[in-house]
Design a protein around this motif. Structure first.
Motif, short mmCIF file in Angstrom:
data_model
loop_
_atom_site.label_atom_id
_atom_site.label_comp_id
_atom_site.label_asym_id
_atom_site.label_seq_id
_atom_site.Cartn_x
_atom_site.Cartn_y
_atom_site.Cartn_z
N GLU A 63 -18.40 6.20 29.79
CA GLU A 63 -17.35 6.07 29.01
C GLU A 63 -18.47 5.41 28.13
N GLY A 64 -19.27 4.39 27.94
CA GLY A 64 -20.16 3.79 26.64
C GLY A 64 -19.86 4.36 25.76
N HIS A 65 -20.71 5.63 25.69
CA HIS A 65 -20.57 6.74 25.47
C HIS A 65 -19.02 6.98 24.07
N GLY A 66 -18.17 7.19 24.85
CA GLY A 66 -16.43 6.65 24.37
C GLY A 66 -16.18 5.57 23.63
N ASP A 67 -16.54 4.22 24.12
CA ASP A 67 -16.45 2.75 23.46
C ASP A 67 -17.29 2.87 22.19
N TYR A 68 -18.24 3.74 22.58
CA TYR A 68 -19.61 3.36 21.33
C TYR A 68 -18.92 4.40 20.06
N VAL A 69 -18.42 5.61 20.14
CA VAL A 69 -17.78 6.01 19.17
C VAL A 69 -17.01 5.93 18.71
N MET A 70 -15.64 5.11 19.32
CA MET A 70 -14.44 4.95 19.09
C MET A 70 -14.89 3.44 17.99
N ASP A 71 -16.02 2.76 18.60
CA ASP A 71 -15.83 1.28 17.27
C ASP A 71 -16.55 2.04 16.59
N ALA A 72 -17.66 2.96 16.70
CA ALA A 72 -18.87 3.90 15.07
C ALA A 72 -18.41 3.50 13.72
N VAL A 73 -16.65 4.97 15.17
CA VAL A 73 -15.92 5.63 13.51
C VAL A 73 -15.44 5.03 13.64
N PRO B 91 -13.56 1.94 11.90
CA PRO B 91 -13.99 1.32 11.13
C PRO B 91 -13.91 2.02 9.87
N SER B 92 -14.21 3.59 9.37
CA SER B 92 -13.73 4.28 8.41
C SER B 92 -12.49 4.95 8.37
N VAL B 93 -11.76 4.89 9.68
CA VAL B 93 -10.48 6.13 9.64
C VAL B 93 -9.53 5.00 9.96
N VAL B 94 -9.82 3.94 11.10
CA VAL B 94 -8.81 3.57 11.22
C VAL B 94 -8.90 1.31 10.33
N ASP C 174 -8.57 -5.95 14.22
CA ASP C 174 -7.45 -6.06 15.16
C ASP C 174 -7.18 -6.10 16.52
N ILE C 175 -7.24 -4.78 16.44
CA ILE C 175 -6.85 -4.02 17.67
C ILE C 175 -8.37 -3.82 18.49
N ARG C 176 -9.21 -4.26 18.02
CA ARG C 176 -10.61 -3.98 18.91
C ARG C 176 -10.26 -5.51 19.82
N ALA C 177 -9.43 -6.71 19.06
CA ALA C 177 -9.93 -7.65 19.28
C ALA C 177 -8.60 -8.11 20.44
N LYS C 178 -7.34 -7.35 20.43
CA LYS C 178 -6.59 -7.45 21.10
C LYS C 178 -6.70 -7.43 22.22
N PHE C 179 -7.69 -5.32 22.07
CA PHE C 179 -6.94 -4.69 23.15
C PHE C 179 -8.98 -4.98 24.32
#
Length: 367
Positions: free
Chosen positions: A256-266, A268-271, A276-281
């Protein structure tokens, strides 16, 4: 299935489907669009995830399966059946110990309870990588599948007021990371499955113990409702199970941590609107009514929130110290997985798995 069925699965599906709230009111066109988007974006996400994580998967990706809430409930019940099969057979072998009345009443009650829990979760889960599926018609073990719950994703976008395309891709990044983990790390799924089976078989299922456990589970429920810390999972365990659960918790915290890490790392370049999404989510992940929070605590889901955070700090720390390829040594074998202590202290994992030899060159790159 023989006569002794521990849980009435059909009743679980029927109850869950009846109790689950319908999704947001959207036009047929919007629903169709969401489904088409999610199919497409899951493939886009997969490319990003493979490239970033550097985990090679042999298998060709399947398109994501897009479901509604009842579809998610049904899929989960199918998964439970697969996981619980060993337990069912074992209980059947001890028929003599279970008075018929208990098994008759028991399977109905648990069917209703399982259905109710799934109905609660079915209106919240955005997506899931399903590890455990019934074998396909030819008897082949099914590979896992990526499931996205379209109405919940649309609902979250409305509630959070975020850009739909960005949000859909962002959710896909997390779930695709799980697909890449479990298809790329060939032993991982079987490891999780065997730990779960062992966990189930380690319960002492003689009736007196079971009743005793249920009583302490009832106390746990009462305590949580009063605002205490107990949860159901803890209430019904043997010491042997506690050990297994610690191992399972560690591996799930890692994935799960790896999933969150990847989502956060990738992200900014594609989303573009990722911040905004991260803060609200994250605010939403923690929110919910008092009842929501109580149910989450009972199910141990609150624990999961903490795990996401701990897991992604572990991954980030290790990648910062020894790079992505160093971190990927975590997938070498069950022995290289971190235990719960190491997740809290990534340095210990680095010392044990990467060893002193890797660090000098890594630290050379830091100014």
């Amino acid at each position: 299935m023989d006569g002794m069925q521990v849980i009435d699965w059909d009743l679980a599906v029927a109850t869950g489907t009846r109790l689950v709230r319908p999704g947001p009111q959207v036009s047929r066109e919007e629903a169709r669009q969401a489904v088409a988007d999610l199919r497409r974006l899951s493939r886009v996400a997969e490319g990003h995830v493979r490239e970033f994580t550097r985990i090679d998967t042999e298998t060709a990706p399947e398109p994501a399966t897009i479901v509604d809430r009842p579809g998610w409930i049904k899929a989960n019940v199918d998964g439970f059946r697969v996981v619980l099969e060993p337990l069912t057979t074992r209980m059947a072998a001890r028929k003599d110990q279970t008075p018929a009345i208990v098994s008759a009443v028991g399977s109905r009650i648990t069917g209703v309870e399982v259905g109710a829990v799934l109905a609660f979760l079915a209106s919240r889960v955005l997506g899931q990588y399903e590890l455990f599926l019934p074998p396909d018609p030819s008897g082949q073990a099914a590979a896992g599948r990526l499931t996205l719950v379209a109405p919940n994703i649309v609902n979250a976008e409305h509630e959070l007021n975020v850009d739909p395309q960005d949000f859909r891709l962002w959710v896909c990044l997390h779930e695709e990371t799980h697909r890449v983990q479990f298809t790329g790390v060939v032993w991982l799924r079987e490891y999780v499955r065997s730990q779960m089976t062992e966990f189930l078989l380690a319960s002492d299922i003689d009736l007196p113990t079971l009743l005793d456990r249920l009583r302490s589970a009832a106390d746990a429920v009462a305590e949580v409702v009063k605002g205490g810390e107990g949860n159901l999972i803890d209430a019904i365990q043997t010491p042997e199970q506690k050990k297994i659960l610690d191992r399972l918790t560690a591996v799930m915290t890692l994935v799960e941590g790896h999933g969150d890490y990847v989502m956060d790392a990738v992200g900014p370049s594609v989303v573009p609107s990722v911040a905004d999404i991260r803060a609200k989510f994250h605010h939403r992940r923690e929110g919910g009514s008092r009842l929501d929070r109580t149910i989450r605590r009972l199910l141990g889901v609150d624990l999961k929130m903490k795990q996401y955070a701990e897991g992604s700090v572990f991954v980030r720390t290790v990648v910062d110290r020894v790079g992505m390829d160093g971190f990927n040594k975590v997938w070498t074998s069950p022995e290289t997985l971190p235990d719960q202590e190491e997740i809290k202290n990534p340095e210990r994992w680095i010392a044990r798995v990467i060893g002193a030899q890797a660090l000098p060159e890594a630290s050379g790159t830091v100014g």
